[in-house]
Scaffold this motif. Sequence first.
Motif, short mmCIF file in Angstrom:
data_model
loop_
_atom_site.label_atom_id
_atom_site.label_comp_id
_atom_site.label_asym_id
_atom_site.label_seq_id
_atom_site.Cartn_x
_atom_site.Cartn_y
_atom_site.Cartn_z
N ARG A 36 -15.89 3.15 2.85
CA ARG A 36 -15.25 2.72 4.10
C ARG A 36 -15.81 1.38 4.59
N CYS A 37 -17.03 1.08 4.21
CA CYS A 37 -17.70 -0.12 4.71
C CYS A 37 -17.39 -1.37 3.88
N GLN A 38 -16.70 -1.22 2.76
CA GLN A 38 -16.39 -2.38 1.94
C GLN A 38 -15.31 -3.20 2.63
N LEU A 39 -15.52 -4.50 2.68
CA LEU A 39 -14.58 -5.38 3.36
C LEU A 39 -13.19 -5.24 2.76
N ASP A 40 -12.21 -5.25 3.64
CA ASP A 40 -10.80 -5.14 3.23
C ASP A 40 -10.25 -6.55 3.08
N ALA B 134 -17.27 -15.34 -6.13
CA ALA B 134 -15.91 -15.87 -6.06
C ALA B 134 -15.51 -16.27 -4.64
N HIS B 135 -16.23 -15.78 -3.63
CA HIS B 135 -15.88 -16.09 -2.23
C HIS B 135 -16.78 -17.16 -1.63
N LEU B 136 -17.72 -17.67 -2.37
CA LEU B 136 -18.67 -18.63 -1.80
C LEU B 136 -17.99 -19.91 -1.34
N THR C 139 -21.09 -4.02 -0.40
CA THR C 139 -19.89 -3.81 0.41
C THR C 139 -19.12 -5.08 0.70
N PHE C 140 -19.62 -6.23 0.26
CA PHE C 140 -18.91 -7.48 0.51
C PHE C 140 -17.59 -7.52 -0.24
N THR C 141 -17.54 -6.91 -1.42
CA THR C 141 -16.33 -6.83 -2.22
C THR C 141 -16.16 -5.39 -2.72
N PRO C 142 -14.95 -5.01 -3.15
CA PRO C 142 -14.79 -3.67 -3.72
C PRO C 142 -15.64 -3.47 -4.97
N GLU C 143 -15.85 -4.54 -5.75
CA GLU C 143 -16.65 -4.42 -6.96
C GLU C 143 -18.13 -4.24 -6.64
N GLY C 144 -18.59 -4.82 -5.56
CA GLY C 144 -19.99 -4.69 -5.15
C GLY C 144 -20.96 -5.35 -6.10
N THR C 145 -20.61 -6.53 -6.62
CA THR C 145 -21.46 -7.23 -7.59
C THR C 145 -21.69 -8.67 -7.16
N TYR C 146 -22.73 -9.28 -7.76
CA TYR C 146 -22.98 -10.69 -7.51
C TYR C 146 -21.80 -11.54 -7.96
#
Length: 617
Positions: free
Chosen positions: A495-499, A134-136, A122-129
């Motif tokens: 709904r829980c994925q960050l916007d 990319a946000h680190l 849920t950290f990203t819409p893609e939900g992948t490592y």
Amino acid sequence: MPYGATLLPQGGVAFRLWAPAPLPIDLLVYQPDGSEQAIPCQPDALGWREAIVPGAGPGTRYHWQVHGPAGPIRVPDPASRWNPEGVDGPSEVVDPQRFRWDEDWRGRPWCEAVLYELHVGTFTPEGTYAAAEAHLADLAEDGITCIQLMPLAAFPGRFGWGYDGVLPFAPHAPYGSPDELKAFVRAAHRLGLMVMLDVVYNHFGPQGNHLSLYAPAFFTDRHQTPWGAGPNFDGPESAAVRGFFLHNALYWLEEYQLDGLRFDAVHAILDDSSPDIMETISIRARAACAGRQVHLVLENDHNDSRRLAAAGTAGRFDAQWSGDAHHALHVWLTGEREGYYAEYASAPLPMLAQSLSQGFAMVGAPHLANEAQQADNPRRRATEAVPLSCTVNFLLNHDQIGNRAHGERLHALVDEAPMRLAVAMLILSPSPPLLFMGEERGARTPFLYFADWQGELRDAVVAGRRREFAHFSAFRDEAARAGIPDPCDEATWRRCQLDWLEADSEPARRWRAWYRALLTVRHDALHPTLHRLARAGHSGEVIDGRALDIRWRFENAFGVPARWLQMQANLSAQPLLLAPEGDAADIARATPLFDVGDVSPAQLGPWSGRWRWLPAD
């Protein structure tokens, strides 16, 4: 590793399974042309089955086939390193030496820990490592020093929190491959970020776990957990069970170069042996990772200080999550007093003062423990201090949001001024702070309970989720409970994925600037001095029933008090007059560190606070 599939130096693969049940078992190896090779495997005296397959190698897929009472069933390797088609699909042989790590990373000291709990799905819409990677850089710039991943052990379905894993060695396939997870860890290290992982050793999930079929001794009825019979850590044939979890901990620390582990609900890991499994894991992990900064953290609702010690101590743990500080502050800020908040409702500020200065406010069996556990270890106020480096404090985490019927974050429950003060209290206290993903931008996306269960289990989970809130006043009405989101609906997970569009809004930028400012102060002023934080001797006082005066003691190299860090916080909407201080010379010796809100020498404005260094004498 003595479990699972091992590449042999001369070529081929050795497959091993602990399966002492008196049942015929075959290894099924899938050939590139689609055919199957079935290899019968007899148990040795200790119940191990082994097959050496010369033609197998990285990428080879396989099942174990158990001929049980209901006929043959194909099961995955419980020590599978990779199950790309899900927990019921074939396991795949992985070369653990293929990935190329950087050689110069040794970790960071615990005193520099600023943890960031992250759920990959849920950290990203893609939900992948890869998407999370990319946000680190932004997180590192914000002042985060450690990413704490929620559990990755493979579980049924596409989405879930991860606490119902059934293949503890196999990263959940929808998040990405093992090498993609390793690339995430390597990228974090290159930015100076530690990476820790939440692991679950108290139970397996209700679907996809076949151990009881071919290894019934893996579990024991002597120890009952909230999920049923517990793992057999101390009975007959327990050596293989202990080894399974011990090697799992070492696997994540060594093959994935993780900087630490967070052990879920160790109060539900029941083991009467000495040393018990948790102590054994600590001893072995410290020895295996000598020369590296590796951190071991607990969730332990008993608040058992005997498990805690200075970072790196063999047999002990660096820290544990502190529910006390969170619960007391949450009660004060929100007025909520039901569920596990009830025991903090009568004195939230005194209990918060105790938590921030002494570590724990309560000890003993938690509120959900059964009567026997409560009788053996009754819940009571804590009377002994623990080192504050051993308590991880937080305003939000997956449980404290997800345990709510609608998954609201604290930012959505309280106004901005009290929230700003609460954030400062978290970050500018000596204990290691933990943030929950999106918190640093004031995210309003909920974090609900979600799990991709199907069939009868889905129906039971949906009904159970709504039933568990029936004793809360807001949900006594059946119509209100019917409005609780279906945890098994994909829309609940989505709904829980960050916007990330919201993350660029003006309020999000304002929150991010606030967190960054506080984390800069922590990095510049606290991190260099935390190794001098005294193990005890701190004080906490409630002022006028609505404010706190906390003083943390710092010592010199000889253990002599050198100075105090004082926090005075007005946790109310009314100004607070401060008691007159000493003479002008004493006042002049105080060194301001940080102010929140309207602060003057004689008064703290509403929801205001000040931090300053005071001399020891």
